[in-house]
Design a protein around this motif. Structure first.
Motif, mmCIF file in Angstrom:
data_model
loop_
_atom_site.group_PDB
_atom_site.id
_atom_site.type_symbol
_atom_site.label_atom_id
_atom_site.label_comp_id
_atom_site.label_asym_id
_atom_site.label_seq_id
_atom_site.Cartn_x
_atom_site.Cartn_y
_atom_site.Cartn_z
ATOM 1 N N ARG A 30 58.201 -21.149 -49.206
ATOM 2 C CA ARG A 30 57.024 -21.917 -48.834
ATOM 3 C C ARG A 30 56.313 -22.524 -50.043
ATOM 4 N NH1 ARG A 30 52.305 -20.677 -44.765
ATOM 5 N NH2 ARG A 30 50.776 -22.020 -45.731
ATOM 6 N N TYR A 72 59.146 -34.332 -37.626
ATOM 7 C CA TYR A 72 58.992 -33.403 -38.757
ATOM 8 C C TYR A 72 57.563 -32.867 -38.850
ATOM 9 C CZ TYR A 72 63.630 -34.685 -40.323
ATOM 10 O OH TYR A 72 64.978 -34.876 -40.403
ATOM 11 N N TRP A 76 56.663 -28.909 -38.819
ATOM 12 C CA TRP A 76 55.893 -28.203 -39.853
ATOM 13 C C TRP A 76 54.576 -27.650 -39.312
ATOM 14 C CZ3 TRP A 76 57.985 -26.148 -43.820
ATOM 15 C CH2 TRP A 76 59.153 -26.691 -44.336
#
Length: 181
Positions: A30, A72, A76
């Motif tokens: 991350r 996307y 996310w």
């Protein structure tokens, strides 16, 4: 079905069973740029990249540029909020060929309770997508033929026949205009 041949210990101490999975797996961190940290051999075989080529690379290396940015963003948003994301993405192999994947991505929590990694499991659905496209094309063609047959039966003269067939082709074939003369 999943075939497990070995397990791997993650940097946070968790054990990940993935070496022998028939599906493709990847793990990314991350921090900062999301980079490849682990991929199983099947992912390498499908993508065309070696494990060494993927290590340290941004996961965008396989993106095709054809998947909408909104997809996307939703992905996310979902995983950064601690939830699983499932969906389909069109990606690109090292040789440039496009392929479709059905994916499930989940966040992994570290000992502090914060998201430390993401694990994704992917399934190649390229052939399924090709078959689906061929079926849609075939259905569209059959619909056009049926409509043209009805015009043929009902036409009273050559002009009515040509006009009717052209209208069927425009309506069913995705054409803007057809001319016969």
């Amino acid at each position: 079905s999943v075939f497990v041949s070995s397990a791997r210990r993650l940097p946070n101490g968790n054990t990940l069973i993935c070496e022998g999975m028939n599906g493709r797996m990847f793990q990314v961190t991350r921090e900062g740029e999301i980079v490849w940290e682990y991929v199983n051999p099947h992912f390498c075989a499908v993508s065309g990249y070696s494990r060494a080529e993927l290590m340290g690379q941004n996961q965008r290396i396989v993106q095709s540029g054809l998947t909408p940015l909104a997809t996307y963003q939703a992905l996310w948003d979902q995983i950064l909020s601690g939830n699983e994301w499932r969906g389909e993405l069109q990606n690109r192999r090292k040789n440039g060929d496009l392929f479709w994947e059905r994916q499930a991505i989940v966040p992994l929590l570290g000992s502090d309770g914060q998201i430390s990694h993401f694990i994704g499991v992917k399934e190649d659905i390229t052939e399924h997508k090709r078959a689906e496209l061929e079926m849609r094309r075939g259905n569209r063609t059959l619909s056009m033929i049926r409509a043209c047959n009805q015009v043929l039966v009902r036409a009273t003269d050559e002009l009515a026949l040509l006009d009717g067939v052209c209208r069927c082709i425009v309506a069913g074939g995705g054409y803007v205009g057809v001319w016969a003369g």
